[in-house]
Write a protein that holds these residues in place. Structure first.
Motif, short mmCIF file in Angstrom:
data_model
loop_
_atom_site.label_atom_id
_atom_site.label_comp_id
_atom_site.label_asym_id
_atom_site.label_seq_id
_atom_site.Cartn_x
_atom_site.Cartn_y
_atom_site.Cartn_z
N HIS A 178 0.85 -1.19 0.00
CA HIS A 178 0.00 0.00 0.00
C HIS A 178 0.89 1.25 0.00
N HIS A 180 0.67 4.05 -1.52
CA HIS A 180 0.04 5.37 -1.55
C HIS A 180 -0.58 5.74 -0.20
N LYS A 181 -0.51 4.80 0.75
CA LYS A 181 -1.12 5.05 2.06
C LYS A 181 -0.07 5.29 3.14
N ASP A 183 4.30 5.67 4.38
CA ASP A 183 5.74 5.65 4.18
C ASP A 183 6.27 4.43 4.92
N ARG A 197 10.04 6.63 1.18
CA ARG A 197 8.75 6.53 0.51
C ARG A 197 8.93 5.60 -0.70
N ILE A 199 7.89 4.58 -4.26
CA ILE A 199 7.15 5.18 -5.37
C ILE A 199 6.84 4.16 -6.46
N GLU A 200 7.46 2.99 -6.37
CA GLU A 200 7.16 1.95 -7.36
C GLU A 200 7.44 0.59 -6.75
#
Length: 242
Positions: A178, A180-181, A183, A197, A199-200
């Motif tokens: 998850h 996008h929810k 770090d 974070r 990112i992919e």
């Protein structure tokens, strides 16, 4: 009789500093010795400061030195003043839970010992205030470095911050994280503990692209085969002293 009753009432409503002083008096530890043992500056236990609470940083320092001092009792007067051993699991009292801390000094040993129950048992604990039941395995991580500092104070993670991390169990690594929810705290076999974070996430190859919020740091690619742990960052504590 009246004096004894008033003394009992005082103990029930004592602050954490008053409880600490009671512990020291009971153990015959002078304030001078306390300051030497902990490295805390003189004046911490002055009479005009005894109504204040003890900060999280000092709680860790004090209970790391005096290992028989029950942190639950010190913070909330829950349980007995002294304990025989340290419980590494969540200790719950009222709206607080105590979670093992991976401090700057403990980072080196963490890579080889974090799955060892005895290692975890010896770690100091940090209290976290909670408003619901937390399920899963949690650890507290002290942030090292400035790679997650940025201009947005709501997102920035500063050196010295304490992060509450919830473990993402290995069986979930084959599914999409998850990203996008949360770090993340990434435990890498050779790079150590990384706060980043994601990112992919390429599920098929296990590739993760990690981003630092500090623009001076480049993105980093890691593979899940090289990781020993992944934690969602679910809460943060920040000292007001900078």
């Amino acid at each position: 009789m009246i004096f004894a009753y008033l003394k009992l009432i005082t103990m029930i409503f004592a602050s954490s500093k008053q409880r600490l002083k009671h512990y020291l008096d009971t153990k015959g530890i002078s304030k001078a010795k306390f300051y030497r043992d902990t490295g805390i500056k003189r004046g911490f236990l002055d009479s005009d400061k005894l109504n204040s609470s003890i900060s999280d940083t000092f709680l860790v320092t004090i209970t790391d030195v005096y290992k028989d001092l029950n942190l639950s009792w010190l913070i909330a007067e829950a349980g007995k003043m002294e304990v025989n051993s340290t419980d590494a699991k969540w200790i719950e009292y009222g709206q607080f839970k105590l979670v093992p801390l991976i401090s700057k000094r403990a980072r080196a040993g963490f890579l080889s010992g974090w799955e060892d129950d005895e290692y975890i048992e010896e770690l100091p604990k940090i209290p976290w205030e909670v408003d619901r039941e937390y399920k899963g395995n949690y650890l507290t991580f002290e942030v090292v470095g400035d790679s997650m500092e940025c201009d947005n104070p709501r997102e920035s993670i500063l050196e010295g911050d304490l992060l509450l991390g919830r473990e993402v169990r290995n069986e979930y690594w084959t599914s999409k994280l998850h990203i996008h929810k949360w770090d993340f705290i990434i435990v890498h076999k050779t790079e150590g503990i990384l706060v980043k974070r994601i990112i992919e996430h390429d599920v098929s190859s296990g590739k993760l692209i990690l981003k630092s919020l500090n623009p001076y740091y480049e993105d980093q690619t890691v593979y899940m085969n090289d990781l020993t742990g992944i934690f969602n960052i679910v809460d943060i504590k920040r000292s007001r002293r900078r």
